[in-house]
Write a protein that holds these residues in place. Structure first.
Motif, mmCIF file in Angstrom:
data_model
loop_
_atom_site.group_PDB
_atom_site.id
_atom_site.type_symbol
_atom_site.label_atom_id
_atom_site.label_comp_id
_atom_site.label_asym_id
_atom_site.label_seq_id
_atom_site.Cartn_x
_atom_site.Cartn_y
_atom_site.Cartn_z
ATOM 1 N N ASP A 1 10.705 0.517 54.381
ATOM 2 C CA ASP A 1 10.062 -0.038 53.621
ATOM 3 C C ASP A 1 10.597 -0.014 52.133
ATOM 4 N N ALA A 2 11.053 1.193 51.982
ATOM 5 C CA ALA A 2 11.649 1.665 50.580
ATOM 6 C C ALA A 2 12.856 0.828 50.263
ATOM 7 N N ILE A 3 13.760 0.995 51.448
ATOM 8 C CA ILE A 3 15.106 0.300 51.437
ATOM 9 C C ILE A 3 14.825 -1.263 51.182
ATOM 10 N N LYS A 4 14.034 -1.778 52.090
ATOM 11 C CA LYS A 4 13.815 -3.211 52.057
ATOM 12 C C LYS A 4 13.327 -3.826 50.664
ATOM 13 N N THR A 5 12.560 -3.013 49.924
ATOM 14 C CA THR A 5 12.084 -3.680 48.698
ATOM 15 C C THR A 5 12.816 -2.873 47.371
ATOM 16 N N SER A 6 13.618 -2.290 47.684
ATOM 17 C CA SER A 6 14.451 -1.372 46.552
ATOM 18 C C SER A 6 14.784 -2.417 45.646
ATOM 19 N N THR A 7 15.590 -3.411 45.808
ATOM 20 C CA THR A 7 16.154 -4.257 44.860
ATOM 21 C C THR A 7 15.279 -5.422 44.480
ATOM 22 N N ARG A 8 14.187 -5.757 45.385
ATOM 23 C CA ARG A 8 13.202 -6.835 45.109
ATOM 24 C C ARG A 8 12.245 -6.559 44.181
ATOM 25 N N ARG A 9 11.848 -5.291 44.020
ATOM 26 C CA ARG A 9 10.761 -4.908 43.214
ATOM 27 C C ARG A 9 10.979 -4.992 41.658
ATOM 28 N N LEU A 10 9.893 -5.153 41.182
ATOM 29 C CA LEU A 10 9.440 -5.076 39.640
ATOM 30 C C LEU A 10 9.736 -3.704 39.294
ATOM 31 N N GLN A 11 10.640 -3.113 38.125
ATOM 32 C CA GLN A 11 10.609 -2.063 37.624
ATOM 33 C C GLN A 11 9.320 -1.818 36.807
ATOM 34 N N PRO A 12 8.645 -0.495 37.028
ATOM 35 C CA PRO A 12 7.509 -0.199 36.242
ATOM 36 C C PRO A 12 8.037 -0.391 34.607
ATOM 37 N N LEU A 13 6.727 -0.462 33.810
ATOM 38 C CA LEU A 13 6.769 -0.493 32.422
ATOM 39 C C LEU A 13 6.923 1.160 32.253
ATOM 40 N N MET A 14 5.935 1.955 33.094
ATOM 41 C CA MET A 14 5.489 3.146 32.808
ATOM 42 C C MET A 14 4.808 3.845 33.924
ATOM 43 N N SER A 15 5.086 4.912 34.285
ATOM 44 C CA SER A 15 4.559 5.798 35.326
ATOM 45 C C SER A 15 4.050 7.004 34.704
ATOM 46 N N TYR A 16 2.802 7.504 35.141
ATOM 47 C CA TYR A 16 2.304 8.908 34.777
ATOM 48 C C TYR A 16 2.035 9.524 35.973
ATOM 49 N N TYR A 17 1.888 10.945 36.018
ATOM 50 C CA TYR A 17 2.040 11.555 37.259
ATOM 51 C C TYR A 17 0.817 12.476 37.496
ATOM 52 N N HIS A 18 0.446 12.787 38.820
ATOM 53 C CA HIS A 18 -0.565 13.551 39.379
ATOM 54 C C HIS A 18 -0.179 15.059 39.063
ATOM 55 N N GLU A 19 1.101 15.514 38.957
ATOM 56 C CA GLU A 19 1.617 16.868 38.545
ATOM 57 C C GLU A 19 2.663 16.620 37.661
ATOM 58 N N ASP A 20 2.494 17.239 36.413
ATOM 59 C CA ASP A 20 3.368 17.030 35.089
ATOM 60 C C ASP A 20 3.151 18.163 34.325
ATOM 61 N N SER A 21 4.298 18.927 34.119
ATOM 62 C CA SER A 21 4.289 20.127 33.368
ATOM 63 C C SER A 21 4.665 19.997 31.664
ATOM 64 N N ARG A 22 5.321 18.651 31.347
ATOM 65 C CA ARG A 22 5.900 18.453 30.128
ATOM 66 C C ARG A 22 4.454 18.484 29.297
ATOM 67 N N SER A 23 4.991 19.112 28.030
ATOM 68 C CA SER A 23 4.099 19.228 26.965
ATOM 69 C C SER A 23 3.399 18.008 26.700
ATOM 70 N N GLY A 24 2.042 17.785 26.191
ATOM 71 C CA GLY A 24 1.473 16.682 25.691
ATOM 72 C C GLY A 24 1.291 15.780 26.788
ATOM 73 N N LYS A 25 1.347 15.930 28.218
ATOM 74 C CA LYS A 25 0.978 15.075 29.218
ATOM 75 C C LYS A 25 -0.359 15.651 29.946
ATOM 76 N N PHE A 26 -0.625 14.722 30.936
ATOM 77 C CA PHE A 26 -1.876 15.321 31.832
ATOM 78 C C PHE A 26 -1.725 14.948 33.118
ATOM 79 N N LYS A 27 -2.478 15.711 33.899
ATOM 80 C CA LYS A 27 -2.290 15.741 35.387
ATOM 81 C C LYS A 27 -3.493 14.389 35.846
#
Length: 474
Positions: free
Chosen positions: A342-368
């Motif tokens: 499924d990932a291969i099939k939609t890889s070139t057809r999908r809209l790229q996100p404006l932004m993603s934020y993550y359930h795990e993120d150790s960067r400063s100033g971010k949240f889980k």
């Protein structure tokens, strides 16, 4: 982008789960009033400190929380006022219908399904015997505010059979300022990992962003209960166009004016890794009659016309993964691609996100993250650090300590180069004390100069009267 600090000014408290927050002007009125729809079926409006009940459809709503330990994603999910509401009194509701509880499409808990890449049978499940194996029925209705101030139902636009109790959308009805059409956002049907791949199937209503031309009369008094577009009578098909597919669970579509066009924002709730905001300006909706014609002729429509958010092959900017605890190190998790094909099939057809934020993120100033619950542009000037930005809310940021729970506010900005954007936290005062505060909804007024936040003291809709609505202020 830098951290912005805001205050939370309470407007109303001790209400049920506030799922939709938006404003309008009542016929004959001169004040723009805030309307609050609760998940259990109440709609209140507020103006000049006055709180009144606009409509109470609790007897029409399926009993919530009974089969899921108090948690639920059904109920009153959408409220939208016609662009000419002041003159015609028309408004629209999306809710889960009383008396329609079914056994569900798969045995077990509603989120128990996980694909196994080593077992092809789990990668290609089919939803069979749909008139028996389903969870509930959702309806989309047109109502009118009569001259005596009493709302009444006029007609039913759609009746949707849903496989599971979750992923039905929230803030699911909004009018497009471009087309004047009602936009319905439907989740993928629920469970986890979209077991039947409904979101990518062109015939399925699940997992789509759909436009409804409410100005077209269908002369169909009671639409059939359906799951697929080809099951609809032709007069109803003729009122529908599809904007996008590949939706997991969406927080409605919001619009930000950009010169003579509008930027559209769609917040897609993630599975285990990431929450995502998509944006687009240009799109070419496909008439449902054409989709059905291609289905009958066993041909595919031009996929270039579809906006595809990528689910279930992609979870935002990442291939959808299954998380497994590492036995040697419980602090780590093994991540395996769930649906490689499924990932291969939609890889070139999908809209790229404006932004993603993550359930795990150790960067400063971010949240889980936990779950995206609202996306709204802010065009006001009172909070200058946010002017022109896109504000979003997350249900509950992950914290080291168990209590008290706090939701999260953050913001990002549109960009024209299609690169993945970043975000910055919005710091708030803390009026909650020792009470948990789940951020369950985000709303705005008509010109997007004010922002409203719905907060609940529990994740369970069955825990009543724990809701507060705030205005976000400097």
């Amino acid at each position: 982008m830098h951290k912005v600090k805001v205050g939370l000014r309470p407007i109303i408290s001790k209400i049920n789960m506030p799922t939709v927050l938006k404003t309008t002007i009542l016929p004959g009125d001169s004040i723009e009033r805030l309307f609050i729809a609760t998940q259990v079926g109440e709609i209140f409006y507020i103006g000049n400190g006055d709180v009144r009940t606009f409509l109470d459809i609790r007897p029409r709503i399926l009993k919530l929380g009974a089969s899921s330990g108090g948690y639920d994603e059904r109920g009153l999910l959408g409220l939208a006022f016609h662009p000419n509401f002041y003159y015609n009194g028309l408004f629209y509701l999306h809710y889960s219908v009383v008396g329609t509880q079914g056994p569900g499409a798969l045995p077990g808990a509603f989120e128990s399904f996980k694909p196994n890449p080593c077992d092809p049978n789990t990668l290609d499940l089919k939803w069979t015997d749909r008139d028996i194996h389903y969870d509930h029925i959702d309806t989309v209705e047109e109502w009118i505010l009569q001259s005596n101030g009493s709302p009444v139902r006029r007609r039913t636009l759609l009746n949707l059979r849903r496989p599971f109790l979750n992923h039905n959308g929230v803030n699911s009805l909004n009018f497009s300022p471009e087309t004047g059409k009602l936009v319905l956002t439907t989740g993928d049907g629920g469970s986890g990992y979209d077991p039947f791949n409904l979101s990518q199937d062109d015939m399925e209503l699940a997992g789509k962003i759909i436009e409804i031309d409410v100005n077209k009369k269908t002369l169909v008094d009671q639409p059939p209960v359906v799951t697929r577009f080809n099951e609809l009578p032709v007069p109803i098909q003729e009122t529908l166009t599809v904007i996008a597919k590949g939706v997991r669970n969406i927080t409605g579509l919001s619009f930000q004016r950009y010169y003579d066009r509008y930027i559209k924002y769609a917040g897609n709730v993630g599975q285990d890794l990431v929450e995502t905001i998509f944006s687009f300006v240009h799109y070419q909706p496909i008439p449902v009659t054409r989709l059905v014609q291609h289905f009958l002729m066993k041909s595919e429509p031009d996929q270039e016309e579809f906006i595809n958010l990528g689910w279930r092959g992609w979870e935002g900017a990442l291939p959808t993964a299954i998380l497994t605890a590492c036995s040697a190190n419980p602090a780590l998790k093994e991540k395996t691609i769930a649906y490689y094909e499924d990932a291969i099939k939609t890889s070139t057809r999908r809209l790229q996100p404006l932004m993603s934020y993550y359930h795990e993120d150790s960067r400063s100033g971010k949240f889980k993250a936990t779950a995206l619950t609202g996306v709204q542009p802010y065009m006001g000037n009172e909070i200058p650090g946010l002017t022109g930005s896109v504000v979003f809310a997350d249900l509950a940021r992950a914290q080291e300590a168990q209590l008290p729970v706090r939701g999260a506010l953050a913001y990002t900005r549109a960009r024209m180069d299609c690169k993945l954007n970043d975000y910055s936290m919005i710091e708030t005062d803390d009026p909650f004390g020792s009470q948990s505060a789940y951020y369950v909804s985000l709303g705005t007024n008509l010109n997007q100069s004010r922002l409203y936040l719905g907060v609940y003291g529990s994740m369970k809709v069955a825990d009543i009267n724990q809701g507060t609505v705030f205005e976000i202020v400097p």
